[in-house]
Design a protein around this motif. Structure first.
Motif, PDB file in Angstrom:
ATOM      1  N   LYS A   1       4.871  17.686  -6.176  1.00 37.34           N
ATOM      2  CA  LYS A   1       5.113  16.186  -5.826  1.00 37.34           C
ATOM      3  C   LYS A   1       3.985  15.545  -5.668  1.00 37.34           C
ATOM      4  O   LYS A   1       3.011  15.837  -5.308  1.00 37.34           O
TER       5      LYS A   1
ATOM      6  N   ARG B   1       8.458  16.802 -12.635  1.00 37.65           N
ATOM      7  CA  ARG B   1       7.764  16.576 -11.492  1.00 37.65           C
ATOM      8  C   ARG B   1       8.283  15.553 -10.567  1.00 37.65           C
ATOM      9  O   ARG B   1       9.244  14.671 -10.971  1.00 37.65           O
ATOM     10  N   THR B   2       7.933  15.328  -9.355  1.00 40.12           N
ATOM     11  CA  THR B   2       8.381  14.305  -8.669  1.00 40.12           C
ATOM     12  C   THR B   2       7.538  13.361  -8.110  1.00 40.12           C
ATOM     13  O   THR B   2       6.481  13.919  -7.432  1.00 40.12           O
TER      14      THR B   2
ATOM     15  N   LYS C   1      11.977  11.497 -10.710  1.00 40.71           N
ATOM     16  CA  LYS C   1      11.919  12.876 -11.366  1.00 40.71           C
ATOM     17  C   LYS C   1      11.175  12.513 -12.994  1.00 40.71           C
ATOM     18  O   LYS C   1      11.859  11.843 -13.519  1.00 40.71           O
TER      19      LYS C   1
ATOM     20  N   GLU D   1       6.466  14.672   3.189  1.00 39.37           N
ATOM     21  CA  GLU D   1       6.842  15.148   2.092  1.00 39.37           C
ATOM     22  C   GLU D   1       5.955  16.587   1.532  1.00 39.37           C
ATOM     23  O   GLU D   1       5.875  16.943   0.514  1.00 39.37           O
TER      24      GLU D   1
ATOM     25  N   GLU E   1      12.294   7.646  -5.122  1.00 39.17           N
ATOM     26  CA  GLU E   1      12.016   9.217  -5.593  1.00 39.17           C
ATOM     27  C   GLU E   1      12.209   9.239  -7.341  1.00 39.17           C
ATOM     28  O   GLU E   1      13.427   9.102  -7.374  1.00 39.17           O
TER      29      GLU E   1
END
Length: 191
Positions: A2, A54-55, A50, A79, A48
């Motif tokens: 993240k 990966r975020t 993607k 997070e 958010e």
């Protein structure tokens, strides 16, 4: 993996697309490119996205510039994202319009948003993407310049630089800060 991607700016229509809000515009372009949507959440507009496993947690603080640190700290903690996997995107008077810089650390340089972040995180060691806005204003007119809209003739270069900033953010996520620095720090952006 993240990442926290934070664009600095002020909420409200009077600030939309001003020099000081370029952080918001870059984050919005990144979110749009990757098919995300903002929601109004705690202390920020949040999206958010993607990207290839990966975020990216993308935030535009709703605290106003001078309290940006509150939003950044909250979302890092919520997070559980380490500081080195965050990128703060902002305007910079000390850089000409033709330049951008990514660095893993550095002072607030008189920027109120960075000053707030630094005070709350108790460090200057966090990655920043600085978007040069130049300093072409008469003496005593800094606030009006920073909070002003881009000149018509600047807009095409600003658009190009936003695209390059989004690309640099992707490099930061996939290849790390060194690769992102190599990509933009020595470049002169012109049309």
């Amino acid at each position: 993996m993240k990442y926290l991607l934070a664009g600095l700016g002020n909420i409200g229509n009077e600030y939309a697309h001003t020099r000081h809000n370029i952080g918001f515009d870059i984050i919005a372009a990144f979110v749009h490119k990757h098919g995300g949507e903002f929601r109004n959440d705690r202390l920020a507009y949040v999206a958010e996205v993607k990207i290839k496993g990966r975020t990216g947690i993308c935030i535009c603080p709703t605290t106003y510039m001078n309290l940006s640190g509150k939003a950044l700290k909250f979302w890092l903690e919520k997070e559980k994202i380490p500081l080195e996997r965050s990128l703060t995107v902002l305007d910079d008077l000390a850089l000409p319009l033709s330049k951008m810089r990514i660095k893993p650390a550095g002072s607030d340089g008189g920027h109120n948003g960075l000053r707030s972040i630094q005070a709350l995180l108790n460090t200057t060691a966090y990655p920043k993407l600085r978007f040069g806005i130049g300093d072409t204003f008469p003496k005593g007119m800094q606030a009006e310049f920073v909070l002003g809209k881009w000149k018509k003739e600047e807009e095409p270069l600003v658009k190009l630089k936003i695209e390059k900033a989004v690309a640099a953010m992707e490099i930061f996520i996939f290849q790390g800060i060194e690769a992102a620095m190599n990509e933009i720090n020595s470049k002169e952006f012109t049309l």
